[in-house]
Structure formats: C-alpha cells, structure tokens
Design a protein around this motif. Structure first.
Motif, mmCIF file in Angstrom:
data_model
loop_
_atom_site.group_PDB
_atom_site.id
_atom_site.type_symbol
_atom_site.label_atom_id
_atom_site.label_comp_id
_atom_site.label_asym_id
_atom_site.label_seq_id
_atom_site.Cartn_x
_atom_site.Cartn_y
_atom_site.Cartn_z
ATOM 1 N N LEU A 41 0.829 -1.205 0.000
ATOM 2 C CA LEU A 41 0.000 0.000 0.000
ATOM 3 C C LEU A 41 0.866 1.258 0.000
ATOM 4 O O LEU A 41 0.537 2.253 -0.662
ATOM 5 C CB LEU A 41 -0.918 -0.016 1.226
ATOM 6 C CG LEU A 41 -1.973 1.088 1.329
ATOM 7 C CD1 LEU A 41 -2.983 0.968 0.202
ATOM 8 C CD2 LEU A 41 -2.682 1.017 2.685
ATOM 9 N N GLY A 42 1.978 1.203 0.711
ATOM 10 C CA GLY A 42 2.875 2.350 0.750
ATOM 11 C C GLY A 42 3.435 2.701 -0.615
ATOM 12 O O GLY A 42 3.733 3.875 -0.896
ATOM 13 N N THR A 43 3.571 1.716 -1.478
ATOM 14 C CA THR A 43 4.058 1.964 -2.833
ATOM 15 C C THR A 43 2.974 2.540 -3.729
ATOM 16 O O THR A 43 3.165 3.549 -4.404
ATOM 17 C CB THR A 43 4.581 0.652 -3.457
ATOM 18 O OG1 THR A 43 5.617 0.122 -2.645
ATOM 19 C CG2 THR A 43 5.109 0.896 -4.859
ATOM 20 N N SER A 44 1.796 1.911 -3.735
ATOM 21 C CA SER A 44 0.785 2.244 -4.737
ATOM 22 C C SER A 44 -0.050 3.461 -4.379
ATOM 23 O O SER A 44 -0.560 4.147 -5.262
ATOM 24 C CB SER A 44 -0.139 1.035 -4.959
ATOM 25 O OG SER A 44 -0.834 0.702 -3.760
ATOM 26 N N ILE A 45 -0.198 3.764 -3.092
ATOM 27 C CA ILE A 45 -1.122 4.837 -2.714
ATOM 28 C C ILE A 45 -0.550 6.216 -3.029
ATOM 29 O O ILE A 45 -1.299 7.175 -3.245
ATOM 30 C CB ILE A 45 -1.484 4.725 -1.211
ATOM 31 C CG1 ILE A 45 -2.758 5.516 -0.911
ATOM 32 C CG2 ILE A 45 -0.328 5.212 -0.327
ATOM 33 C CD1 ILE A 45 -3.312 5.269 0.481
ATOM 34 N N ALA A 46 0.776 6.336 -3.058
ATOM 35 C CA ALA A 46 1.383 7.658 -3.274
ATOM 36 C C ALA A 46 1.294 8.114 -4.728
ATOM 37 O O ALA A 46 1.262 9.330 -4.993
ATOM 38 C CB ALA A 46 2.843 7.645 -2.822
ATOM 39 N N ASN A 47 1.241 7.180 -5.661
ATOM 40 C CA ASN A 47 1.245 7.562 -7.078
ATOM 41 C C ASN A 47 0.069 8.451 -7.441
ATOM 42 O O ASN A 47 0.215 9.421 -8.189
ATOM 43 C CB ASN A 47 1.228 6.302 -7.957
ATOM 44 C CG ASN A 47 2.531 5.538 -7.895
ATOM 45 O OD1 ASN A 47 3.518 5.916 -8.496
ATOM 46 N ND2 ASN A 47 2.541 4.444 -7.150
ATOM 47 N N VAL A 48 -1.099 8.135 -6.899
ATOM 48 C CA VAL A 48 -2.298 8.890 -7.256
ATOM 49 C C VAL A 48 -2.242 10.316 -6.722
ATOM 50 O O VAL A 48 -2.949 11.201 -7.217
ATOM 51 C CB VAL A 48 -3.556 8.156 -6.726
ATOM 52 C CG1 VAL A 48 -3.678 8.277 -5.213
ATOM 53 C CG2 VAL A 48 -4.816 8.669 -7.402
ATOM 54 N N GLY A 49 -1.382 10.562 -5.725
ATOM 55 C CA GLY A 49 -1.306 11.889 -5.133
ATOM 56 C C GLY A 49 -0.294 12.817 -5.766
ATOM 57 O O GLY A 49 -0.185 13.991 -5.358
ATOM 58 N N LEU A 50 0.459 12.356 -6.774
ATOM 59 C CA LEU A 50 1.514 13.191 -7.348
ATOM 60 C C LEU A 50 1.000 14.509 -7.928
ATOM 61 O O LEU A 50 1.591 15.570 -7.683
ATOM 62 C CB LEU A 50 2.293 12.393 -8.400
ATOM 63 C CG LEU A 50 3.099 11.195 -7.871
ATOM 64 C CD1 LEU A 50 3.888 10.556 -9.007
ATOM 65 C CD2 LEU A 50 4.019 11.597 -6.748
ATOM 66 N N PRO A 51 -0.099 14.510 -8.704
ATOM 67 C CA PRO A 51 -0.583 15.805 -9.205
ATOM 68 C C PRO A 51 -0.956 16.771 -8.074
ATOM 69 O O PRO A 51 -0.698 17.976 -8.184
ATOM 70 C CB PRO A 51 -1.817 15.414 -10.033
ATOM 71 C CG PRO A 51 -1.574 13.995 -10.432
ATOM 72 C CD PRO A 51 -0.866 13.376 -9.264
ATOM 73 N N THR A 52 -1.538 16.249 -7.010
ATOM 74 C CA THR A 52 -1.899 17.102 -5.876
ATOM 75 C C THR A 52 -0.655 17.659 -5.197
ATOM 76 O O THR A 52 -0.623 18.829 -4.778
ATOM 77 C CB THR A 52 -2.742 16.303 -4.860
ATOM 78 O OG1 THR A 52 -3.907 15.790 -5.510
ATOM 79 C CG2 THR A 52 -3.168 17.179 -3.696
#
Length: 474
Positions: free
Chosen positions: A35-46
């Motif tokens: 989860l630590g790997t995949s959850i951060a990707n979606v937040g990059l634009p923010t």
C-alpha cells in the motif's frame, strides 16, 4: 480489517488459533508495504500543486520509497537472521508507522521525501522478515498456503492503493495518503508483539557477525542501478550510462569484498546452488513481464482501444485483483501438487497469456486484452507462490531472512527493469516521439511487439527452471 485477516488466515489453517493470529500479524505488514508503494502515485498531481514543485521533483516521493526498499531489503533480511526476526520486524513496523506520520506532517517537499525514505526502510524490513518468519510458524506441508496468503495481501495492497488514495485526497487532502498507515501500523505492531513467537537465537550466526562494508557496497550498487533504470523517464542518456557503469563497478567491488569477508552479507558459494540461481533469475524475469501490464497496458487501453480514464483505471486494477484472488488457491495447489509442478504451470500460463496478447488483433477489443491479462496475472500468482515456497520451505533456518531478502530484491529489480526497458521498447515500437500523437493502430502494434518480447522472457524463465537449473523435486 481484523476480521478479514482472521478469515484469510483461517483459510490457510495452521495448527492452532495462536498460529492463525501469528500468520495474520505477518499478512498485515505485507499489505502495508505494498500500500505504501501504490497509494502515493495517485497523489503526485496534488503534491505538485501543494508544494509548487515540478513533476520531476515530486516523483521522488515515489522513488525515495522504492530506492529504500530495493537497496536495503537484503541487508534487512540478514540483520533479522543475526539479531532476531521478531525483534527486527517489530522495529520495522514501528519505523514504518512513525515515518508515515512524519510524511503527513512534512512542511516541505524535501522533508516529505526524507520521511518516505524512512518509510521505505521500514517497508524493507517488513517485506523481508514477514516471508522469513513463515518457516518458523507453519508446518512445511502448509507453507504454500501461507505464502499464498502473503502474496494475496501484497496484491491487495497494490490494488487498493489508487482507489483508496483517490478517496482520501478528496476527503482529507494529501496528508491522509500517509496518515492512513498510522492506525494500521499500530494495529500490525500490536498483533505482531502479542502473537509472534519469541526469537530463538541460532548458533550459526553470532551477534556482531555483520558486514558493514559489503552492505554499503550492495546498497550503493543497487541504488545506482535503480536510478539508471528510472531517471530520464525512458530516455537513456549520459547520466544513465554513468550510473550503469557505477553499478557494474560497485558489483565487482562487492564480489571481491564478500570473497574476503569473515562474515559476508552474501556468501558467493550460495550462487553455486543452481536451484537458487534459477529461482531468483526467473523471479526477476516474470516481474519484468508483470510490469509491462502496468506500464504498457494503460497506453494500449487509452490510445489503442479508446477507453476513458475511469475505464482504464478499472481495467488496470484487474491484474492485481486476479493475483489477490488467486494467492490462497495457488498456495493450496502448491501444497497438494508440489512447488516444482506449480512453478512450471504458472510460467506456462504466463507465456500463453503473453503470446495470446501478442497474436490477437486490436479488433478483438477489450475482451482480447482482458483474457490474456487474466492468464498472465493468474500464472504470476501461481509462480510467485510456488517459487517462494520452494526456496523458503527448505531454507536453512539461520538464513531465511537473507533468502527472503534476495527473493524480494529479485522481484523489485525485475519491476524496476520492466518499467524502464518494456516502456522504452513500447515507445520505440510505436515510432517514438509523443505517444499522444501516435495513431491507435501503431499503439496496438507496439503492444503486440512488447508482449511478444515479454513472452520470450517467460520462456527464458521456463528454461531456467525446467531444463537443467531445476527446483529440486518435492
């Protein structure tokens, strides 16, 4: 969450209720590290907006975590063998939880990246020692089921990250991407503290038998390779070449140091074991193929098939979902039919799926992509569970942590290599330039070429495992 873990653990059916809870306490760290790997990707634009930074700078929020895991997972496993796996796993969980809180509180991008590196260090410990602890808790005849459960939880974390991350950002903002790990980390820490059996020190590894120089050289070598494969976003330049040369020089120095060390991190004699080499090489190859589904798949779906963003996200999530659903059944099949047989079946399924995807014309539409994808990912679940079982079930108890670290390292190197090389192959096959300007027919052809190469890699893995460099018969 507690009920789900307990139900999953009961499906594995260890010998006692305490054993089921102990297995649940290993499953949760696997979920958290993924989860630590995949959850951060979606937040990059923010994060680009929040810190007024470039996309290239914000990418280090993901890269710092991956680098920490990749460079330190072998050393983490070796330290667990030396000082006690339960003790170090608790420390890793504590570090991961504290670092998650620090990530959400970070006032600057630089501090967020530093906290993510600490979080990755905790994740490296969790990944290496969760696998290693299975051999101490589960009878050998049920090791496959336990490995299947851990694979299921890892895939669940990967699949859950993007959707959960999107909900959290919309509701609470980007800090929630990291703060969500805090209560889960505390829960995992409590479960592990209460239910994992006490460490039994082995006389084979003495306290203080560490290899700091070898550990540092390996970490620097892996960091150079990982950076060479990830910097430039698929464009190979002078910096990438210099990093690859540095990695080669570091590897040479590491081998020489290990040959002379009194207590080496990795004994060179280990790689005279043909079964070990075959398993690690095959693990890296199939991970490279799996990364193609995550890197190439979205472009094919969006540009080749014309799907919208929501539909692309749903289809891409099918792969991790199949792995999650297939994990425990793959473990049961491994225990029943033997690790070698299931390893070969898994590789054959992956090869069939890759070549089917390469052969089907774009006119087959979405079903022509989904059916081969399910074959590839289900085959990967079979392979990963059986391959891990074959190595860990028969491992020297004093070196389970090291072997687990090597397994995780081979998988991570395959994922990193796949993201770079398979992405570059796809772009070259599509004609290069701006992918958004390439016509759908060229994108479809590039997809077929990429997965034909992926199928060839799986056949190479099949040859390693099945012809000469065999996993020992069960």
């Amino acid at each position: 969450m507690m009920k789900t873990l307990q139900v999953q653990a009961e499906a594995v059916a260890p010998v006692s209720t305490s054993g089921r809870w102990a297995l649940a306490s290993l499953a949760l760290p696997m979920l958290l590290s993924a989860l630590g790997t995949s959850i951060a990707n979606v937040g990059l634009p923010t994060l680009v907006q929040a810190f007024d930074a470039s996309f290239q700078a914000v990418q280090w929020v993901v890269l710092a975590y991956l680098l920490a895991v990749t460079t330190l997972v072998v050393s983490a496993g070796r330290l667990g063998d030396t000082f006690g796996r339960r003790r170090l796993l608790l420390a890793g969980l504590g570090l991961f939880t504290v670092a998650s809180a620090l990530c959400g509180l970070a006032p600057t991008l630089g501090l967020l990246i530093a906290a993510r590196a600490l979080q990755g260090l905790g994740a490296a410990v969790m990944m290496a020692l969760s696998l290693a602890c299975v051999g101490e808790m589960v009878p050998k005849a049920q090791t496959g089921r336990a490995m299947g459960l851990l694979a299921t939880m890892s895939a669940t974390g990967t699949a859950l990250g993007p959707s959960l991350g999107g909900v959290l950002i919309a509701a609470e903002g980007w800090p929630a991407l990291f703060h969500v790990n805090v209560p889960l980390g505390v829960l995992a820490l409590g479960l592990a503290y209460r239910h994992l059996p006490a460490d039994r020190r082995s006389g084979a590894v003495a306290r203080g038998a560490l290899d700091p120089l070898g550990s540092a050289l390996l970490a620097l070598t892996l960091a150079a390779y990982a950076l060479a494969m990830t910097l430039g976003r698929g464009h190979f330049g002078g910096l990438n070449a210099a990093l690859l040369l540095a990695a080669l020089g570091g590897l040479t120095a590491f081998v020489r140091v290990e040959a002379k060390a009194a207590a080496p991190l990795i004994r060179p004699a280990m790689f005279r074991d043909a079964a070990l080499c075959a398993s690690l090489a095959a693990s890296a190859m199939v991970a490279t193929v799996m990364m193609a589904t995550l890197v190439v798949g979205p472009f094919h779906l969006a540009r080749g098939l014309g799907l919208g963003a929501v539909a692309v996200g749903l289809v891409v999530s099918v792969g991790p979902l199949v792995v999650a659903l297939a994990g425990v059944p793959a473990g049961r099949a491994t225990d029943r039919f033997g690790a070698r047989r299931i390893t070969l079946v898994g590789l054959q399924a992956m090869a069939l799926g890759a070549f089917t995807l390469a052969a089907l014309p774009a006119s087959q539409g979405l079903p022509g992509y989904l059916v081969p994808l399910v074959l590839i990912t289900a085959g990967y679940a079979l392979f990963q569970t059986a391959n891990n079982t074959a190595l860990m079930a028969g491992a020297d108890p004093a070196r389970r942590g090291l072997l687990s670290g090597l397994l995780n390292l081979s998988r991570n190197l395959g994922l990193i290599t796949g993201a770079s090389l398979m992405g570059a192959l796809f772009m070259a096959a599509a004609g290069g330039g701006d992918i958004l300007a390439v016509d759908p027919g060229s994108v479809a052809m590039a997809t077929r070429i990429t997965f034909a190469v992926a199928g060839g890699l799986v056949l190479m893995a099949l040859a390693w495992v099945g012809c000469g460099l065999r996993i020992p018969a069960d």
